[in-house]
Scaffold this motif. Sequence first.
Motif, mmCIF file in Angstrom:
data_model
loop_
_atom_site.group_PDB
_atom_site.id
_atom_site.type_symbol
_atom_site.label_atom_id
_atom_site.label_comp_id
_atom_site.label_asym_id
_atom_site.label_seq_id
_atom_site.Cartn_x
_atom_site.Cartn_y
_atom_site.Cartn_z
ATOM 1 N N ARG A 26 0.827 -1.205 0.000
ATOM 2 C CA ARG A 26 0.000 0.000 0.000
ATOM 3 C C ARG A 26 0.857 1.249 0.000
ATOM 4 O O ARG A 26 1.872 1.323 0.676
ATOM 5 C CB ARG A 26 -0.895 -0.020 1.251
ATOM 6 N N GLY A 27 0.462 2.226 -0.812
ATOM 7 C CA GLY A 27 1.174 3.490 -0.869
ATOM 8 C C GLY A 27 2.250 3.565 -1.929
ATOM 9 O O GLY A 27 2.776 4.652 -2.212
ATOM 10 N N GLN A 28 2.581 2.433 -2.541
ATOM 11 C CA GLN A 28 3.599 2.421 -3.585
ATOM 12 C C GLN A 28 2.986 2.832 -4.929
ATOM 13 O O GLN A 28 1.785 2.640 -5.154
ATOM 14 C CB GLN A 28 4.225 1.028 -3.706
ATOM 15 N N PRO A 29 3.789 3.398 -5.848
ATOM 16 C CA PRO A 29 3.252 3.770 -7.166
ATOM 17 C C PRO A 29 2.799 2.533 -7.935
ATOM 18 O O PRO A 29 3.307 1.426 -7.719
ATOM 19 C CB PRO A 29 4.436 4.458 -7.852
ATOM 20 N N LEU A 30 1.834 2.736 -8.840
ATOM 21 C CA LEU A 30 1.259 1.599 -9.559
ATOM 22 C C LEU A 30 2.249 0.921 -10.505
ATOM 23 O O LEU A 30 2.241 -0.296 -10.647
ATOM 24 C CB LEU A 30 0.037 2.068 -10.352
ATOM 25 N N HIS A 31 3.078 1.692 -11.196
ATOM 26 C CA HIS A 31 4.038 1.151 -12.174
ATOM 27 C C HIS A 31 3.350 0.185 -13.150
ATOM 28 O O HIS A 31 3.630 -1.017 -13.169
ATOM 29 C CB HIS A 31 5.198 0.446 -11.476
ATOM 30 N N PRO A 32 2.436 0.689 -13.979
ATOM 31 C CA PRO A 32 1.666 -0.216 -14.848
ATOM 32 C C PRO A 32 2.466 -0.853 -15.973
ATOM 33 O O PRO A 32 2.126 -1.949 -16.424
ATOM 34 C CB PRO A 32 0.578 0.695 -15.410
ATOM 35 N N TRP A 33 3.530 -0.188 -16.436
ATOM 36 C CA TRP A 33 4.203 -0.661 -17.650
ATOM 37 C C TRP A 33 5.329 -1.622 -17.316
ATOM 38 O O TRP A 33 6.500 -1.283 -17.323
ATOM 39 C CB TRP A 33 4.697 0.523 -18.485
ATOM 40 N N THR A 34 4.935 -2.853 -17.016
ATOM 41 C CA THR A 34 5.883 -3.929 -16.754
ATOM 42 C C THR A 34 5.461 -5.146 -17.562
ATOM 43 O O THR A 34 4.304 -5.249 -18.004
ATOM 44 C CB THR A 34 5.920 -4.311 -15.262
ATOM 45 N N LEU A 35 6.379 -6.084 -17.736
ATOM 46 C CA LEU A 35 6.045 -7.309 -18.467
ATOM 47 C C LEU A 35 4.944 -8.116 -17.770
ATOM 48 O O LEU A 35 3.989 -8.546 -18.434
ATOM 49 C CB LEU A 35 7.299 -8.164 -18.643
ATOM 50 N N PRO A 36 5.019 -8.327 -16.447
ATOM 51 C CA PRO A 36 3.917 -9.056 -15.794
ATOM 52 C C PRO A 36 2.568 -8.359 -15.965
ATOM 53 O O PRO A 36 1.552 -9.026 -16.167
ATOM 54 C CB PRO A 36 4.345 -9.090 -14.320
ATOM 55 N N ASN A 37 2.551 -7.040 -15.889
ATOM 56 C CA ASN A 37 1.280 -6.328 -16.061
ATOM 57 C C ASN A 37 0.766 -6.434 -17.494
ATOM 58 O O ASN A 37 -0.443 -6.460 -17.727
ATOM 59 C CB ASN A 37 1.431 -4.863 -15.660
ATOM 60 N N ALA A 38 1.685 -6.482 -18.463
ATOM 61 C CA ALA A 38 1.263 -6.660 -19.858
ATOM 62 C C ALA A 38 0.535 -7.990 -20.016
ATOM 63 O O ALA A 38 -0.483 -8.078 -20.719
ATOM 64 C CB ALA A 38 2.473 -6.593 -20.784
ATOM 65 N N ILE A 39 1.045 -9.029 -19.340
ATOM 66 C CA ILE A 39 0.370 -10.330 -19.368
ATOM 67 C C ILE A 39 -1.001 -10.206 -18.704
ATOM 68 O O ILE A 39 -1.995 -10.754 -19.190
ATOM 69 C CB ILE A 39 1.234 -11.390 -18.662
#
Length: 208
Positions: A26-39
């Motif tokens: 909780r409280g950390q930035p989302l960081h959407p652009w990663t390989l796991p998130n792409a999956i």
Amino acid sequence: MARASLTPRRLLGLDRSGAPPPETRRGQPLHPWTLPNAIGFLRIALIPVFLVLALSSGDGRTASASILYAVIGGTDYLDGIAARVTGQYSRLGALLDPITDRLLVVSGVIVCWKFELLPRWALAVLAARELFMLVLSRIALRRGMDLDIKMLGRWAVWPTMFSLFLAMVSTTWVAEALLYLGLAMTLGATAEYVAQGWRELRRPSSSA
């Protein structure tokens, strides 16, 4: 904080000892652009495709929909491995993964309900549980709480999804047996989540 060494058991998700990666808390930035998130994004995008294929079939049993359901379910494991190999952990990934799994389960329930592939009472309980967990997670986030993933719930995903998959492939008692097993494990995990949330709510505020 140094990360634990990436052993084969840790890579495969069998060893989850130690604290969760700090990037996922909780409280950390989302960081959407990663390989796991792409999956994860791809998994979510494929769920409506699965529903269209399955619901437009005559009996809920079409190879294209069943294969797609298996692919979406199987890649749940892949994004976790990708995160551990690359170290690309993220807050968004921690939030996205369980939501995707729940949406996939509910989509399988919708198909099995429509074509009466499994007992409807069990499907109704399963769908209600998944919707309850979505609401509970939402409440926890609004109150600044993180509900730790329970191993019982993690393991319950597999018999549950496999049950729905088998029902969409053929008529077999195995699908119904796995549904009951997954449902029992799922309800047990739900009790653990509710107990954790209750403890968190009763815990004195650190600012008191």
